[in-house]
Design a protein around this motif. Structure first.
Motif, PDB file in Angstrom:
ATOM      1  N   GLU A 357       0.811  -1.210   0.000  1.00 33.92           N
ATOM      2  CA  GLU A 357       0.000   0.000   0.000  1.00 33.92           C
ATOM      3  C   GLU A 357       0.849   1.267   0.000  1.00 33.92           C
ATOM      4  OE1 GLU A 357      -2.325  -0.600   3.452  1.00 33.92           O
ATOM      5  OE2 GLU A 357      -0.852   0.243   4.839  1.00 33.92           O
ATOM      6  N   GLY A 358       2.085   1.162   0.463  1.00 37.27           N
ATOM      7  CA  GLY A 358       2.962   2.326   0.470  1.00 37.27           C
ATOM      8  C   GLY A 358       3.993   2.327  -0.636  1.00 37.27           C
ATOM      9  N   LEU A 359       3.933   1.323  -1.508  1.00 32.36           N
ATOM     10  CA  LEU A 359       4.969   1.137  -2.524  1.00 32.36           C
ATOM     11  C   LEU A 359       5.083   2.336  -3.467  1.00 32.36           C
ATOM     12  CD1 LEU A 359       7.030  -0.507  -4.133  1.00 32.36           C
ATOM     13  CD2 LEU A 359       5.098  -1.643  -5.281  1.00 32.36           C
ATOM     14  N   GLU A 360       3.988   2.738  -4.084  1.00 30.09           N
ATOM     15  CA  GLU A 360       4.061   3.784  -5.109  1.00 30.09           C
ATOM     16  C   GLU A 360       4.497   5.124  -4.526  1.00 30.09           C
ATOM     17  OE1 GLU A 360       0.748   4.093  -7.683  1.00 30.09           O
ATOM     18  OE2 GLU A 360       0.845   2.001  -8.332  1.00 30.09           O
ATOM     19  N   LYS A 361       3.984   5.471  -3.354  1.00 31.09           N
ATOM     20  CA  LYS A 361       4.358   6.748  -2.754  1.00 31.09           C
ATOM     21  C   LYS A 361       5.827   6.746  -2.326  1.00 31.09           C
ATOM     22  CE  LYS A 361       1.391   9.082  -0.436  1.00 31.09           C
ATOM     23  NZ  LYS A 361       0.439   9.607   0.586  1.00 31.09           N
ATOM     24  N   ALA A 362       6.262   5.643  -1.689  1.00 36.61           N
ATOM     25  CA  ALA A 362       7.663   5.564  -1.271  1.00 36.61           C
ATOM     26  C   ALA A 362       8.592   5.589  -2.479  1.00 36.61           C
ATOM     27  CB  ALA A 362       7.896   4.298  -0.450  1.00 36.61           C
ATOM     28  N   ALA A 363       8.217   4.859  -3.528  1.00 38.30           N
ATOM     29  CA  ALA A 363       9.042   4.810  -4.728  1.00 38.30           C
ATOM     30  C   ALA A 363       9.128   6.192  -5.388  1.00 38.30           C
ATOM     31  CB  ALA A 363       8.473   3.792  -5.711  1.00 38.30           C
ATOM     32  N   ALA A 367      12.538   8.223  -5.928  1.00 41.05           N
ATOM     33  CA  ALA A 367      12.944   8.591  -7.288  1.00 41.05           C
ATOM     34  C   ALA A 367      13.150  10.095  -7.397  1.00 41.05           C
ATOM     35  CB  ALA A 367      11.894   8.114  -8.292  1.00 41.05           C
ATOM     36  N   ALA A 368      12.272  10.871  -6.766  1.00 43.25           N
ATOM     37  CA  ALA A 368      12.398  12.328  -6.798  1.00 43.25           C
ATOM     38  C   ALA A 368      13.661  12.776  -6.063  1.00 43.25           C
ATOM     39  CB  ALA A 368      11.168  12.978  -6.183  1.00 43.25           C
ATOM     40  N   TYR A 369      13.960  12.104  -4.961  1.00 48.42           N
ATOM     41  CA  TYR A 369      15.168  12.451  -4.211  1.00 48.42           C
ATOM     42  C   TYR A 369      16.413  12.202  -5.067  1.00 48.42           C
ATOM     43  CZ  TYR A 369      18.969  12.130  -0.839  1.00 48.42           C
ATOM     44  OH  TYR A 369      20.172  12.295  -0.190  1.00 48.42           O
ATOM     45  N   VAL A 370      16.455  11.037  -5.699  1.00 51.96           N
ATOM     46  CA  VAL A 370      17.613  10.689  -6.520  1.00 51.96           C
ATOM     47  C   VAL A 370      17.735  11.644  -7.709  1.00 51.96           C
ATOM     48  CG1 VAL A 370      18.610   8.920  -8.032  1.00 51.96           C
ATOM     49  CG2 VAL A 370      17.615   8.270  -5.823  1.00 51.96           C
ATOM     50  N   ALA A 371      16.595  12.013  -8.315  1.00 49.06           N
ATOM     51  CA  ALA A 371      16.605  12.896  -9.485  1.00 49.06           C
ATOM     52  C   ALA A 371      16.689  14.368  -9.103  1.00 49.06           C
ATOM     53  CB  ALA A 371      15.355  12.651 -10.322  1.00 49.06           C
ATOM     54  N   LYS A 372      16.623  14.650  -7.792  1.00 52.35           N
ATOM     55  CA  LYS A 372      16.673  16.035  -7.285  1.00 52.35           C
ATOM     56  C   LYS A 372      15.517  16.872  -7.808  1.00 52.35           C
ATOM     57  CE  LYS A 372      20.871  15.682  -5.309  1.00 52.35           C
ATOM     58  NZ  LYS A 372      21.024  14.243  -5.360  1.00 52.35           N
ATOM     59  N   MET A 378       9.920  17.550   0.541  1.00 52.93           N
ATOM     60  CA  MET A 378      11.360  17.779   0.466  1.00 52.93           C
ATOM     61  C   MET A 378      12.059  16.825   1.425  1.00 52.93           C
ATOM     62  SD  MET A 378      13.526  21.313   0.960  1.00 52.93           S
ATOM     63  CE  MET A 378      12.664  22.079  -0.417  1.00 52.93           C
ATOM     64  N   ASP A 379      12.614  15.756   0.884  1.00 56.72           N
ATOM     65  CA  ASP A 379      13.237  14.729   1.706  1.00 56.72           C
ATOM     66  C   ASP A 379      14.722  14.979   1.899  1.00 56.72           C
ATOM     67  OD1 ASP A 379      11.020  13.099   2.331  1.00 56.72           O
ATOM     68  OD2 ASP A 379      11.035  12.277   0.300  1.00 56.72           O
ATOM     69  N   GLU A 380      15.215  14.542   3.041  1.00 52.89           N
ATOM     70  CA  GLU A 380      16.621  14.653   3.388  1.00 52.89           C
ATOM     71  C   GLU A 380      17.293  13.288   3.257  1.00 52.89           C
ATOM     72  OE1 GLU A 380      16.896  16.383   7.245  1.00 52.89           O
ATOM     73  OE2 GLU A 380      16.160  18.340   6.571  1.00 52.89           O
ATOM     74  N   PRO A 381      18.629  13.219   3.326  1.00 52.34           N
ATOM     75  CA  PRO A 381      19.314  11.934   3.193  1.00 52.34           C
ATOM     76  C   PRO A 381      18.821  10.876   4.175  1.00 52.34           C
ATOM     77  CG  PRO A 381      20.881  13.719   2.998  1.00 52.34           C
ATOM     78  CD  PRO A 381      19.577  14.354   3.347  1.00 52.34           C
ATOM     79  N   THR A 409      10.991   3.277  -9.617  1.00 52.68           N
ATOM     80  CA  THR A 409      12.075   4.142  -9.121  1.00 52.68           C
ATOM     81  C   THR A 409      13.210   4.321 -10.110  1.00 52.68           C
ATOM     82  OG1 THR A 409      13.325   2.312  -8.124  1.00 52.68           O
ATOM     83  CG2 THR A 409      11.624   3.369  -6.756  1.00 52.68           C
ATOM     84  N   GLY A 410      13.355   3.363 -11.051  1.00 53.30           N
ATOM     85  CA  GLY A 410      14.519   3.382 -11.925  1.00 53.30           C
ATOM     86  C   GLY A 410      15.769   2.921 -11.218  1.00 53.30           C
ATOM     87  N   LEU A 411      15.606   2.280 -10.054  1.00 53.33           N
ATOM     88  CA  LEU A 411      16.744   1.870  -9.240  1.00 53.33           C
ATOM     89  C   LEU A 411      16.861   0.354  -9.165  1.00 53.33           C
ATOM     90  CD1 LEU A 411      16.219   4.326  -6.240  1.00 53.33           C
ATOM     91  CD2 LEU A 411      17.733   4.646  -8.198  1.00 53.33           C
ATOM     92  N   THR A 412      18.091  -0.122  -9.041  1.00 58.05           N
ATOM     93  CA  THR A 412      18.353  -1.538  -8.839  1.00 58.05           C
ATOM     94  C   THR A 412      18.472  -1.830  -7.351  1.00 58.05           C
ATOM     95  OG1 THR A 412      20.756  -1.292  -8.854  1.00 58.05           O
ATOM     96  CG2 THR A 412      19.657  -1.570 -10.998  1.00 58.05           C
TER      97      THR A 412
END
Length: 427
Positions: A357-363, A367-372, A378-381, A409-412
């Motif tokens: 249930e939290g997958l899409e929002k967390a992803a 993804a936004a954090y990685v892509a800036k 606004m997430d922090e490290p 996410t585009g992440l491995t």
């Protein structure tokens, strides 16, 4: 390009160097005491089986019994969703994954019990049971039928049962060594710890075994079960559990809350002994703060309400177990104890729904954090680390798969490990 422009400062280099020297010991202590999460898989539960009841077929039997209970009491996705209150969107994926899990890997962590669930037996009988347990565990790892994690809960370090507990542990570990060595998934549980000195005694015991068998120092870790009030608050007013982590000298792998022993030690009457009692919440909050950043993980306790009897009674027990599991997950207790095969469907249903249930929002946030790109949060490290850990735990237990995470996410998996502080983020 011209030479970089210099800026004016007022402090001499010796000031910076002096501060660095003064804090060198603090830096070393921080690195030693708070290494962070170990980055390995954490099981979502521990299944508890008395030593004399454990057989080569126990794991498969638990899975088969759980599947049979689904067939009888919730034969399709809609039926289980109706009992547990799952949304229509989650019902199908959760149900399918629960059944697949029960067929493929019904138990993630098994503890063969030689303490309360086994009781006091003759020395000859416990010797034989401990040796048999070692042989069965070794055989399971050889033939591929083992749970990812398996081990024993020995008797505690209190005087009345100390020698018996030490002997059982010795027989079990020696049996594994004679059968080919200690498996990677070996887990030991030390129950009813009241003083940090008992943890130190366990460390000395394992050191002696490692030396006797030529094992690398520190090879054997153990869990500390928090079941007494003295394990939370000592006579000196200090948080004992923090001292226990330190006393383990890096060998403590997790802290397990003991619902019923702890509740009883607080004077909670039997009808109200549960993992959501205020006394339990206080103990687990202290455990959580003490373990934070140390690499020592947390496990909730169990419920003694078993899903047995007519369907209506099973459904009530399922609702209770599902609710307690969801409550624990929201409070960052990602593991708990299960006492009956009928607890497996609701354990997996609660865990899978939590991650799906939290997958899409967390992803999206990760993804936004990685892509800036930011997005609406606004997430922090530190938050990115938590989001990565959330996705990694979902992958480990089978709630989500790598293709879903990669698409969203585009992440491995390597990328996720890097964001969580394990390994290097891939390009």
């Amino acid at each position: 390009m011209g030479q970089q422009e210099t800026v004016a400062t007022s402090l001499a280099d010796t000031v910076r160097e002096g501060i660095g020297a003064a804090l060198a010991q603090v830096d070393a202590d921080l690195a030693r005491r708070y290494p962070g999460d170990p980055g390995t898989r954490q099981p979502i539960h521990t299944v508890y089986v008395p030593g004399d009841a454990f057989t080569a077929g126990t794991l498969r039997s638990w899975g088969d019994q759980a599947l049979a209970m689904l067939d009888e009491h919730a034969p399709d996705a809609a039926a289980l969703a109706g009992v547990l209150g799952l949304s229509d969107e989650l019902a199908g994926p959760v149900y399918e994954r629960v059944r697949a899990k029960l067929e493929r890997e019904p138990v993630e962590d098994l503890r063969i019990d030689f303490e309360d669930g086994y009781g006091l037996r003759s020395d000859a009988e416990e010797d034989e049971t401990a040796a048999r347990a070692a042989a069965l565990v070794a055989a399971a790892y050889r033939d591929g039928t083992a749970a990812p994690y398996m081990g024993i809960r020995m008797k505690c370090m209190e005087a009345a049962v100390r020698d018996r507990g030490i002997r059982t542990l010795d027989i079990f570990l020696t049996g594994l060594m004679e059968a080919g060595g200690l498996p990677d998934g070996l887990v030991l549980t030390l129950p009813k710890v009241t003083y940090a000195e008992q943890v130190t005694a366990m460390v000395r015991l394992l050191e002696a075994f490692e030396k006797a068998r030529g094992l690398a120092p520190g090879r054997i870790g153990f869990e500390i079960q928090i079941e007494t009030t003295q394990a939370i608050l000592g006579a000196d007013g200090r948080a004992t559990v923090a001292r226990m982590i330190e006393a383990a000298e890096g060998r403590a792998t997790s802290l397990h809350y003991g619902t019923f022993d702890y509740s009883a030690s607080c004077g909670v009457s039997a009808a109200y002994q549960a993992s959501d009692h205020p006394a339990a919440d206080h103990a687990k909050a202290v455990m959580q703060v003490a373990a934070a950043g140390t690499g020592v993980r947390l496990s909730d306790g169990s419920t003694n309400v078993l899903p047995v009897g007519p369907t209506a009674q099973v459904h009530e027990a399922w609702k209770l177990h599902h609710g307690l599991t969801r409550r624990a997950l929201a409070r960052a207790y990602y593991q708990g104890w299960d006492m009956h095969p009928g607890h497996l469907p609701t354990r997996y249903a609660a865990v899978y729904a939590f991650y799906r249930e939290g997958l899409e929002k967390a992803a999206a946030r990760l993804a936004a954090y990685v892509a800036k790109t930011g997005g609406d949060v606004m997430d922090e490290p530190a938050t990115a680390k938590a989001l990565s850990a959330y996705l990694r735990r979902g992958l480990d237990c089978g709630a989500v798969d790598t293709a879903e995470v990669a698409r969203l996410t585009g992440l491995t998996r390597t990328d996720l490990d890097g964001l969580a502080g394990r390994g290097v983020m891939s390009a």
